[in-house]
Design a protein around this motif. Structure first.
Motif, PDB file in Angstrom:
ATOM      1  N   GLN A   1      12.013  12.264   8.213  1.00 43.97           N
ATOM      2  CA  GLN A   1      12.844  12.342   7.203  1.00 43.97           C
ATOM      3  C   GLN A   1      11.895  12.322   5.974  1.00 43.97           C
ATOM      4  N   PHE A   2      10.687  11.822   6.353  1.00 43.26           N
ATOM      5  CA  PHE A   2       9.739  11.810   5.136  1.00 43.26           C
ATOM      6  C   PHE A   2       8.841  12.769   5.036  1.00 43.26           C
ATOM      7  N   THR A   3       8.792  13.866   5.781  1.00 43.59           N
ATOM      8  CA  THR A   3       8.135  14.972   5.802  1.00 43.59           C
ATOM      9  C   THR A   3       7.964  15.722   4.076  1.00 43.59           C
ATOM     10  N   GLY A   4       6.653  15.624   3.762  1.00 41.11           N
ATOM     11  CA  GLY A   4       6.602  16.305   2.558  1.00 41.11           C
ATOM     12  C   GLY A   4       6.561  15.308   1.430  1.00 41.11           C
ATOM     13  N   CYS A   5       7.109  14.228   1.502  1.00 36.72           N
ATOM     14  CA  CYS A   5       7.189  13.045   0.419  1.00 36.72           C
ATOM     15  C   CYS A   5       5.844  12.370   0.429  1.00 36.72           C
ATOM     16  N   THR A   6       5.349  12.414  -0.899  1.00 41.31           N
ATOM     17  CA  THR A   6       4.265  12.017  -1.535  1.00 41.31           C
ATOM     18  C   THR A   6       4.272  10.552  -2.200  1.00 41.31           C
ATOM     19  N   ALA A   7       5.315  10.174  -2.178  1.00 42.47           N
ATOM     20  CA  ALA A   7       5.705   8.982  -2.803  1.00 42.47           C
ATOM     21  C   ALA A   7       5.232   7.769  -1.650  1.00 42.47           C
ATOM     22  N   THR A   8       4.498   6.498  -2.291  1.00 39.10           N
ATOM     23  CA  THR A   8       4.054   5.627  -1.557  1.00 39.10           C
ATOM     24  C   THR A   8       5.242   4.666  -1.055  1.00 39.10           C
ATOM     25  N   VAL A   9       4.892   3.775   0.154  1.00 35.94           N
ATOM     26  CA  VAL A   9       5.711   2.711   0.420  1.00 35.94           C
ATOM     27  C   VAL A   9       6.127   2.007  -0.570  1.00 35.94           C
ATOM     28  N   ALA A  10       5.041   1.557  -1.265  1.00 35.38           N
ATOM     29  CA  ALA A  10       5.085   0.519  -2.673  1.00 35.38           C
ATOM     30  C   ALA A  10       6.061   1.110  -3.608  1.00 35.38           C
ATOM     31  N   GLU A  11       5.915   2.359  -3.760  1.00 30.98           N
ATOM     32  CA  GLU A  11       7.044   3.109  -4.736  1.00 30.98           C
ATOM     33  C   GLU A  11       8.433   3.014  -4.416  1.00 30.98           C
ATOM     34  N   VAL A  12       8.550   3.507  -2.931  1.00 30.33           N
ATOM     35  CA  VAL A  12       9.960   3.351  -2.390  1.00 30.33           C
ATOM     36  C   VAL A  12      10.303   2.028  -2.451  1.00 30.33           C
ATOM     37  N   ARG A  13       9.529   1.020  -2.231  1.00 29.90           N
ATOM     38  CA  ARG A  13      10.175  -0.449  -2.182  1.00 29.90           C
ATOM     39  C   ARG A  13      10.683  -0.810  -3.483  1.00 29.90           C
TER      40      ARG A  13
ATOM     41  N   ASP B   1      -0.328  -3.584   4.576  1.00 27.88           N
ATOM     42  CA  ASP B   1      -1.304  -2.628   4.935  1.00 27.88           C
ATOM     43  C   ASP B   1      -0.879  -1.159   4.656  1.00 27.88           C
ATOM     44  N   ILE B   2       0.441  -0.661   4.645  1.00 32.33           N
ATOM     45  CA  ILE B   2       0.728   0.551   4.466  1.00 32.33           C
ATOM     46  C   ILE B   2       1.383   0.629   3.115  1.00 32.33           C
ATOM     47  N   GLU B   3       1.574  -0.212   2.076  1.00 33.78           N
ATOM     48  CA  GLU B   3       2.110  -0.215   0.565  1.00 33.78           C
ATOM     49  C   GLU B   3       1.563   0.994   0.216  1.00 33.78           C
ATOM     50  N   GLY B   4       0.061   1.323   0.422  1.00 35.12           N
ATOM     51  CA  GLY B   4      -0.287   2.578  -0.578  1.00 35.12           C
ATOM     52  C   GLY B   4      -0.087   3.637   0.097  1.00 35.12           C
ATOM     53  N   LYS B   5       0.258   3.913   1.430  1.00 39.08           N
ATOM     54  CA  LYS B   5       0.206   5.135   2.307  1.00 39.08           C
ATOM     55  C   LYS B   5       1.497   5.856   1.629  1.00 39.08           C
ATOM     56  N   GLU B   6       1.330   7.144   1.814  1.00 41.98           N
ATOM     57  CA  GLU B   6       2.587   8.140   1.395  1.00 41.98           C
ATOM     58  C   GLU B   6       3.397   8.122   2.632  1.00 41.98           C
ATOM     59  N   LEU B   7       4.690   8.335   2.154  1.00 43.77           N
ATOM     60  CA  LEU B   7       5.877   8.231   3.373  1.00 43.77           C
ATOM     61  C   LEU B   7       5.576   9.357   4.202  1.00 43.77           C
ATOM     62  N   GLY B   8       4.948  10.601   3.755  1.00 40.14           N
ATOM     63  CA  GLY B   8       5.028  11.668   4.936  1.00 40.14           C
ATOM     64  C   GLY B   8       3.657  11.618   5.789  1.00 40.14           C
TER      65      GLY B   8
ATOM     66  N   LEU C   1       3.133   8.396   7.188  1.00 31.52           N
ATOM     67  CA  LEU C   1       3.444   7.323   8.201  1.00 31.52           C
ATOM     68  C   LEU C   1       3.746   7.733   9.634  1.00 31.52           C
ATOM     69  N   THR C   2       3.132   6.861  10.562  1.00 31.14           N
ATOM     70  CA  THR C   2       3.190   6.967  11.934  1.00 31.14           C
ATOM     71  C   THR C   2       4.785   6.942  12.285  1.00 31.14           C
ATOM     72  N   ALA C   3       5.369   7.248  13.400  1.00 25.20           N
ATOM     73  CA  ALA C   3       6.794   6.818  13.736  1.00 25.20           C
ATOM     74  C   ALA C   3       7.047   5.675  13.766  1.00 25.20           C
ATOM     75  N   GLU C   4       6.105   4.791  14.170  1.00 32.73           N
ATOM     76  CA  GLU C   4       6.361   3.219  14.225  1.00 32.73           C
ATOM     77  C   GLU C   4       6.100   2.697  12.967  1.00 32.73           C
ATOM     78  N   GLU C   5       5.473   3.116  12.036  1.00 32.60           N
ATOM     79  CA  GLU C   5       5.362   2.453  10.481  1.00 32.60           C
ATOM     80  C   GLU C   5       6.736   3.105   9.921  1.00 32.60           C
ATOM     81  N   ALA C   6       7.085   4.307  10.162  1.00 30.99           N
ATOM     82  CA  ALA C   6       8.641   4.442   9.572  1.00 30.99           C
ATOM     83  C   ALA C   6       9.584   3.822   9.945  1.00 30.99           C
ATOM     84  N   ASP C   7       9.487   3.586  11.296  1.00 28.28           N
ATOM     85  CA  ASP C   7      10.677   2.500  11.785  1.00 28.28           C
ATOM     86  C   ASP C   7      10.537   1.337  11.296  1.00 28.28           C
ATOM     87  N   GLY C   8       9.344   0.637  10.973  1.00 25.17           N
ATOM     88  CA  GLY C   8       9.270  -0.605  10.592  1.00 25.17           C
ATOM     89  C   GLY C   8       9.606  -0.599   9.077  1.00 25.17           C
TER      90      GLY C   8
END
Length: 176
Positions: free
Chosen positions: A108-120, A33-40, A42-49
């Protein structure tokens, strides 16, 4: 620790999204559900996950793969790859150190517009690069980030270079 240090070396700044302590929510928090979301965004919980998931992805590097890569890196400094590799394989496992691996999180993700899928995808490619290294590998085999990481370089400036450019620029300007 060898695997995380090696991955950190190859990923430089991207390591901040792949590393963290071994604690965590344990809930995964980063499903499709967050694969298309930008890193910047993400909520704290999503970022931790996500950090937990990426840590798990990085831990798929076997000790043998990590030792092979350690040998390749040692050979860049004139040491014998195979000797370094064998010494590494023979060494007892070190416990994971968390003091230098706790930089993963939403801040650590502030300002990063890459998506979760791109990072993976980038991390998958980097892990694949490490697993493919042999003592016949060269600096060129590890120096260039995989093509799958192009989006990270573009959307998260400095992430793959470690963000140390400002310090270099200051020292070139003469310092004091």
């Amino acid at each position: 620790m060898t695997r995380m240090k090696l991955l950190g070396f190859l990923m430089a700044g991207l390591a901040l999204v792949a590393c963290g302590d071994d604690e965590g929510n344990g809930d995964g928090g980063s499903g499709s559900d967050i694969e298309g979301k930008e890193l910047g965004a993400l909520t704290a919980e999503e970022a931790d996950g996500l950090c937990d998931d990426l840590r798990g992805q990085a831990k798929t590097i076997s000790k043998e793969d990590a030792c092979e890569a350690e040998g390749v890196l040692a050979s860049l400094f004139g040491m014998e790859c195979e000797t370094t590799r064998q010494e590494c394989i023979s060494a007892p496992e070190e416990p994971e150190a968390t003091d230098d691996l706790d930089a993963c999180g939403a801040s650590q993700f502030t300002g990063c517009t890459a998506t979760v899928a791109e990072v993976r995808a980038c991390l998958d490619a980097m892990v694949g690069t490490i697993k493919a290294l042999t003592c016949e590998s060269t600096f060129t085999d590890i120096a260039q980030p995989p093509a799958a990481c192009a989006a990270i370089e573009e959307k998260c400036p400095g992430a793959l270079r470690g963000g140390g450019e400002e310090e270099e620029d200051e020292s070139e300007d003469g310092g004091s």
